[in-house]
Scaffold this motif. Sequence first.
Motif, PDB file in Angstrom:
ATOM      1  N   SER A 151       0.824  -1.209   0.000  1.00 29.48           N
ATOM      2  CA  SER A 151       0.000   0.000   0.000  1.00 29.48           C
ATOM      3  C   SER A 151       0.861   1.264   0.000  1.00 29.48           C
ATOM      4  O   SER A 151       0.486   2.291  -0.550  1.00 29.48           O
ATOM      5  CB  SER A 151      -0.944   0.011   1.208  1.00 29.48           C
ATOM      6  OG  SER A 151      -0.208   0.059   2.425  1.00 29.48           O
ATOM      7  N   ARG A 152       2.049   1.183   0.620  1.00 28.62           N
ATOM      8  CA  ARG A 152       2.960   2.324   0.673  1.00 28.62           C
ATOM      9  C   ARG A 152       4.158   2.150  -0.262  1.00 28.62           C
ATOM     10  O   ARG A 152       4.983   3.050  -0.389  1.00 28.62           O
ATOM     11  CB  ARG A 152       3.457   2.523   2.117  1.00 28.62           C
ATOM     12  CG  ARG A 152       2.352   2.886   3.094  1.00 28.62           C
ATOM     13  CD  ARG A 152       2.852   2.870   4.538  1.00 28.62           C
ATOM     14  NE  ARG A 152       4.036   3.723   4.693  1.00 28.62           N
ATOM     15  CZ  ARG A 152       5.160   3.336   5.290  1.00 28.62           C
ATOM     16  NH1 ARG A 152       5.267   2.112   5.777  1.00 28.62           N
ATOM     17  NH2 ARG A 152       6.175   4.161   5.402  1.00 28.62           N
ATOM     18  N   ASN A 153       4.249   0.992  -0.907  1.00 29.92           N
ATOM     19  CA  ASN A 153       5.361   0.668  -1.811  1.00 29.92           C
ATOM     20  C   ASN A 153       6.704   0.868  -1.118  1.00 29.92           C
ATOM     21  O   ASN A 153       7.619   1.512  -1.635  1.00 29.92           O
ATOM     22  CB  ASN A 153       5.298   1.500  -3.100  1.00 29.92           C
ATOM     23  CG  ASN A 153       6.237   0.940  -4.169  1.00 29.92           C
ATOM     24  OD1 ASN A 153       6.540  -0.249  -4.203  1.00 29.92           O
ATOM     25  ND2 ASN A 153       6.708   1.819  -5.051  1.00 29.92           N
ATOM     26  N   VAL A 154       6.803   0.294   0.073  1.00 30.62           N
ATOM     27  CA  VAL A 154       8.039   0.385   0.839  1.00 30.62           C
ATOM     28  C   VAL A 154       8.318  -0.971   1.486  1.00 30.62           C
ATOM     29  O   VAL A 154       7.392  -1.702   1.848  1.00 30.62           O
ATOM     30  CB  VAL A 154       7.957   1.502   1.899  1.00 30.62           C
ATOM     31  CG1 VAL A 154       6.929   1.158   2.974  1.00 30.62           C
ATOM     32  CG2 VAL A 154       9.307   1.768   2.528  1.00 30.62           C
ATOM     33  N   THR A 155       9.591  -1.317   1.608  1.00 35.11           N
ATOM     34  CA  THR A 155       9.992  -2.600   2.172  1.00 35.11           C
ATOM     35  C   THR A 155      10.752  -2.379   3.475  1.00 35.11           C
ATOM     36  O   THR A 155      11.549  -1.445   3.583  1.00 35.11           O
ATOM     37  CB  THR A 155      10.874  -3.371   1.168  1.00 35.11           C
ATOM     38  OG1 THR A 155      10.101  -3.665   0.002  1.00 35.11           O
ATOM     39  CG2 THR A 155      11.375  -4.676   1.764  1.00 35.11           C
TER      40      THR A 155
END
Length: 231
Positions: free
Chosen positions: A117-121
């Motif tokens: 949803s935030r395109n972060v890992t």
Amino acid sequence: MALLDILFEDNHVLVVNKPAGLLVHGDETGDVCLADLAKAYIKEKYSKPGNVFVGVVHRLDRPVSGVVVLAKTSKALARLNELFRSKKTVKTYWAVVLNKPAVEQQTLVHWLIKDSSRNVTKAYARENSNGLRSELSYRLLAQHQKSYLLEVNPVTGRPHQIRVQLASINCFIAGDLRYGAQQPLPDKSIALHARQLQFEHPTLKSIISVSAPLPDAAVWAPFLGIAQAIR
């Protein structure tokens, strides 16, 4: 004819040097992508009627540059997909980072969880049942003022893997605001470049090794001599 920086081409395989900012595969933005440009290039160069087949074998993040392999036939796509899936390729990336690593050469292992949803890992140093084991090795190649050139060899291929694993040791990639850098680069790229890829040709079975020149950008300029010396 579509402008592509072609590094290798035959009847089955097309290898290009992707510029930063270009999508590999189309997404919801509707922006032109590398696959579209490759189809246009093949269609025009070979005067192909109708639809042109181009298979996307692997991806680079939009702000990342470097070697991308595309398949020109369905047979090549299936075989290349299996090579990547079974980790029978050798990937080499170069990254310009903003802090000198405490250890100049080492292997990093983390468990990565992506928040789509935030395109972060996020990277976890301890095993996490929800995470994917991720491994890479790096070594320090050169230093220029407060910039450090790392050579990175990922063993696995997770979303944002190199970016988040280097950030976890405070080696933030220049321009990568998502993972710790404080300032963007002028072209909105990040200083991560897929420098070299080695793989088995899908039909000839010979080993293909392709290198991509560094981007023409100020962040890479101090390291052009290194690139010419290491080929």
